[in-house]
Scaffold this motif. Sequence first.
Motif, PDB file in Angstrom:
ATOM      1  N   LEU A   5       0.834  -1.209   0.000  1.00 29.99           N
ATOM      2  CA  LEU A   5       0.000   0.000   0.000  1.00 29.99           C
ATOM      3  C   LEU A   5       0.867   1.258   0.000  1.00 29.99           C
ATOM      4  O   LEU A   5       0.536   2.257  -0.641  1.00 29.99           O
ATOM      5  CB  LEU A   5      -0.930   0.002   1.206  1.00 29.99           C
ATOM      6  N   ASP A  26      -2.912   5.959   4.581  1.00 30.24           N
ATOM      7  CA  ASP A  26      -3.709   5.842   5.800  1.00 30.24           C
ATOM      8  C   ASP A  26      -3.997   4.374   6.102  1.00 30.24           C
ATOM      9  O   ASP A  26      -3.857   3.923   7.242  1.00 30.24           O
ATOM     10  CB  ASP A  26      -5.018   6.626   5.633  1.00 30.24           C
ATOM     11  N   SER A  27      -4.355   3.625   5.059  1.00 25.14           N
ATOM     12  CA  SER A  27      -4.611   2.189   5.235  1.00 25.14           C
ATOM     13  C   SER A  27      -3.330   1.446   5.607  1.00 25.14           C
ATOM     14  O   SER A  27      -3.339   0.566   6.483  1.00 25.14           O
ATOM     15  CB  SER A  27      -5.197   1.598   3.952  1.00 25.14           C
ATOM     16  N   ARG A  30      -2.411   2.085   9.226  1.00 19.41           N
ATOM     17  CA  ARG A  30      -3.336   1.411  10.137  1.00 19.41           C
ATOM     18  C   ARG A  30      -2.963  -0.072  10.268  1.00 19.41           C
ATOM     19  O   ARG A  30      -2.945  -0.624  11.369  1.00 19.41           O
ATOM     20  CB  ARG A  30      -4.764   1.575   9.614  1.00 19.41           C
TER      21      ARG A  30
END
Length: 231
Positions: A5, A26-27, A30
């Motif tokens: 990602l 952001d993913s 996380r």
Amino acid sequence: IANALGQAATAYDALGEPQRAFAALDSALRIARSQSLRKEEAEDLKILADLYARAGDHQRALDHYRTAAAIADTSGDPEERGNLLRNAARSRFALGRTDLAEQLAVQALAIHRAGSYRDAEIGDRILLAELAQERGNPADAESHVRAARMLAAELGVGVERARVAVADARIASLSGDAPRVIRALDAARPEIATSGESMVAEAAALRLGAYARLGQLDAAAAAGRQAVAAI
């Protein structure tokens, strides 16, 4: 997944899709934090900081560089820590803090030299050359460019030669030395041509300024068209 990602975010940024880049990061962050993947978290934070720096939000970039550097310290990755220090130095430079930028760049250089990370050292030398030129010390600037050029020659990688040549031309442009701009770019013309459109665009823009300064307006216009086409 977190690493993939992060790389996807870099690709989205290169394609001019910053919103998708930030969403991917952001993913990635996380996932990295939920699984305690410290190295991946630091890498994703660096990419995020780089995105903010390119967007002109250098203060926010510095916040993420600091967090990433702290993680790099604990994960035992000196090359990455040096890279983070150099990138933070660039943001300090952009914010007008040349003194702090130089301190960080010197630290980055020491780390990279100690670990024999020669490609990373080239980036440090280029930044230190720009900082030296900014503070009115062309002798130091030339010394760093010369060292970067020697490292690029040792590595034998075309893109590194192109990077040094464009940096040399950029510094010469800052000092108003138009002939040196053209000489530096001519010396690595084949390497620049195959080092990506961003490099081609910057080299053409530097030629534009140099030819205009010399009064060679037709050549300047041609270089300008090349820069626009590359962009």
